[in-house]
Design a protein around this motif. Structure first.
Motif, short mmCIF file in Angstrom:
data_model
loop_
_atom_site.label_atom_id
_atom_site.label_comp_id
_atom_site.label_asym_id
_atom_site.label_seq_id
_atom_site.Cartn_x
_atom_site.Cartn_y
_atom_site.Cartn_z
N TRP A 17 0.80 -1.22 0.00
CA TRP A 17 0.00 0.00 0.00
C TRP A 17 0.84 1.28 0.00
N LEU A 18 2.14 1.15 0.16
CA LEU A 18 3.00 2.33 0.35
C LEU A 18 4.35 2.12 -0.33
N LYS A 19 4.78 3.14 -1.05
CA LYS A 19 6.16 3.24 -1.51
C LYS A 19 6.73 4.52 -0.92
N SER A 20 7.97 4.46 -0.44
CA SER A 20 8.53 5.61 0.24
C SER A 20 10.03 5.70 0.00
N ARG A 21 10.49 6.93 -0.27
CA ARG A 21 11.90 7.24 -0.39
C ARG A 21 12.30 8.12 0.80
N PRO A 39 18.42 20.32 12.62
CA PRO A 39 17.18 19.82 13.21
C PRO A 39 16.24 19.15 12.20
N LEU A 40 16.58 19.20 10.91
CA LEU A 40 15.78 18.52 9.89
C LEU A 40 16.07 17.02 9.97
N ARG A 41 15.10 16.27 10.46
CA ARG A 41 15.34 14.86 10.77
C ARG A 41 14.80 13.90 9.69
N VAL A 42 13.70 14.26 9.05
CA VAL A 42 13.06 13.35 8.09
C VAL A 42 12.54 14.13 6.89
N ILE A 43 12.82 13.64 5.69
CA ILE A 43 12.05 13.99 4.49
C ILE A 43 11.72 12.65 3.83
N ASN A 44 10.47 12.24 3.94
CA ASN A 44 10.01 11.02 3.28
C ASN A 44 9.12 11.41 2.11
N GLU A 45 9.44 10.90 0.94
CA GLU A 45 8.56 11.06 -0.21
C GLU A 45 7.72 9.79 -0.30
N ASP A 46 6.41 9.92 -0.08
CA ASP A 46 5.51 8.78 0.03
C ASP A 46 4.50 8.76 -1.11
N TRP A 47 4.18 7.53 -1.54
CA TRP A 47 3.07 7.28 -2.45
C TRP A 47 2.13 6.30 -1.75
N VAL A 48 0.92 6.77 -1.41
CA VAL A 48 -0.04 5.97 -0.66
C VAL A 48 -1.15 5.53 -1.61
N GLU A 49 -1.36 4.22 -1.68
CA GLU A 49 -2.34 3.66 -2.62
C GLU A 49 -3.77 4.02 -2.21
N PRO A 50 -4.71 4.02 -3.19
CA PRO A 50 -6.11 4.33 -2.89
C PRO A 50 -6.68 3.42 -1.80
N GLY A 51 -7.50 4.00 -0.93
CA GLY A 51 -8.21 3.24 0.08
C GLY A 51 -7.33 2.69 1.19
N THR A 52 -6.12 3.24 1.35
CA THR A 52 -5.19 2.75 2.38
C THR A 52 -4.63 3.94 3.14
N LEU A 69 1.68 16.63 -2.81
CA LEU A 69 1.99 16.97 -4.20
C LEU A 69 0.84 16.62 -5.15
N SER A 70 0.14 15.52 -4.88
CA SER A 70 -1.05 15.17 -5.66
C SER A 70 -1.93 14.26 -4.82
N GLY A 71 -3.23 14.28 -5.12
CA GLY A 71 -4.18 13.51 -4.34
C GLY A 71 -4.64 14.25 -3.11
N ALA A 72 -5.23 13.53 -2.17
CA ALA A 72 -5.75 14.13 -0.94
C ALA A 72 -5.56 13.15 0.21
N LEU A 73 -5.07 13.66 1.33
CA LEU A 73 -4.77 12.84 2.50
C LEU A 73 -5.58 13.34 3.68
N SER A 74 -6.39 12.44 4.28
CA SER A 74 -7.19 12.79 5.44
C SER A 74 -6.40 12.55 6.72
N HIS A 75 -6.74 13.30 7.76
CA HIS A 75 -5.99 13.28 9.03
C HIS A 75 -6.97 13.20 10.20
N GLY A 107 -8.55 8.47 1.10
CA GLY A 107 -9.94 8.06 0.95
C GLY A 107 -10.40 7.83 -0.48
N SER A 108 -9.54 8.09 -1.45
CA SER A 108 -9.92 7.92 -2.84
C SER A 108 -9.96 6.43 -3.23
N ASP A 109 -10.88 6.10 -4.12
CA ASP A 109 -10.95 4.73 -4.66
C ASP A 109 -10.02 4.55 -5.86
N THR A 110 -9.50 5.66 -6.39
CA THR A 110 -8.78 5.56 -7.66
C THR A 110 -7.42 6.23 -7.66
#
Length: 235
Positions: A17-21, A39-52, A69-75, A107-110
């Motif tokens: 469900w996840l790819k991350s650099r 103090p910059l500890r993390v920069i993760n570039e993430d791709w989160v699959e739909p519905g996960t 960068l693209s899509g929508a992430l709920s919190h 929350g996207s299906d696609t």
């Protein structure tokens, strides 16, 4: 001193469900010689699959910035905040403080969500946790650096508990961008999209540029349309 951090030298995580650099040591990518930059500890570039997404988990004493960068992430978090989905142009700023539980979900299906998650170590420990989310107008980042997060909330930026500043810019091809450097600060330039020219080389999406002990001007030019983040950090 300018030091290019090549995108392919980052750590990599892949799940169903996840790819991350990972620009810095994180999770299963452990590198004791790459534990952050000031103090910059993390920069993760993430791709989160739909519905996960990321199930409920905890953080403590970290300033956590989400930049989509693209899509929508709920919190959703343990302070009672359940944010409207974070989309491109919005920035989420979460102070973990003495402890916070949160989850993030696509929350996207696609559509895959593509984001940068950034951790910055605070200069105050065990403070009350907090959450803020703010949209920034596209024209404010167009061919100029827009201050997004800072210690003092300057220019309407979100406030974090560290003497650092995070800027972002979306550049048209051919546009030059300059930023003054001082030797008692350090800087990290992250290429989020596209390609920019710096000195005699191109920096592509995923590349980072570490800057230390420099006085003068950072001078880059977009070779293609590009999006960049610039961190202004204490030593």
């Amino acid at each position: 001193m300018f030091n290019v951090k090549h995108r392919n030298d980052r750590g990599y995580t892949e799940m169903d469900w996840l790819k991350s650099r990972h620009s810095f040591s994180f999770g299963h990518y452990y590198n004791p010689e790459n534990m952050g930059f000031g103090p910059l500890r993390v920069i993760n570039e993430d791709w989160v699959e739909p519905g996960t997404g990321f199930d409920t988990h905890g953080h403590k004493n970290m300033e956590i910035i989400t930049y989509v960068l693209s899509g929508a992430l709920s919190h959703k978090d343990s302070t009672g905040k359940e944010g409207v989905a974070i989309t491109p142009g919005e920035v989420q700023m979460m102070t973990a403080g003495k402890g916070i539980l949160h989850s993030e979900y696509n929350g996207s299906d696609t559509d895959t969500v593509h984001l940068l998650q950034i951790w910055i170590m605070p200069d105050e420990m065990n403070t009350p946790p907090g959450y803020k989310q703010k949209p920034f107008a596209p024209e404010e980042m167009h061919n100029r650096l827009r201050l997004l997060v800072s210690k003092d909330g300057a220019e309407g930026s979100l406030v974090m508990k560290q003497d650092a500043r995070l800027y972002a810019s979306r550049l048209d091809a051919g546009t030059a961008l300059k930023f003054p450097l001082v030797s008692d600060r350090k800087y990290w330039l992250q290429i989020a999209r596209g390609t920019v020219a710096f000195q005699d080389q191109n920096l592509d999406a995923g590349d980072g540029l570490a800057i230390e002990k420099e006085q003068g001007m950072l001078d880059i030019k977009a070779s293609t349309s590009a999006e960049v983040l610039l961190f202004d950090l204490p030593l």
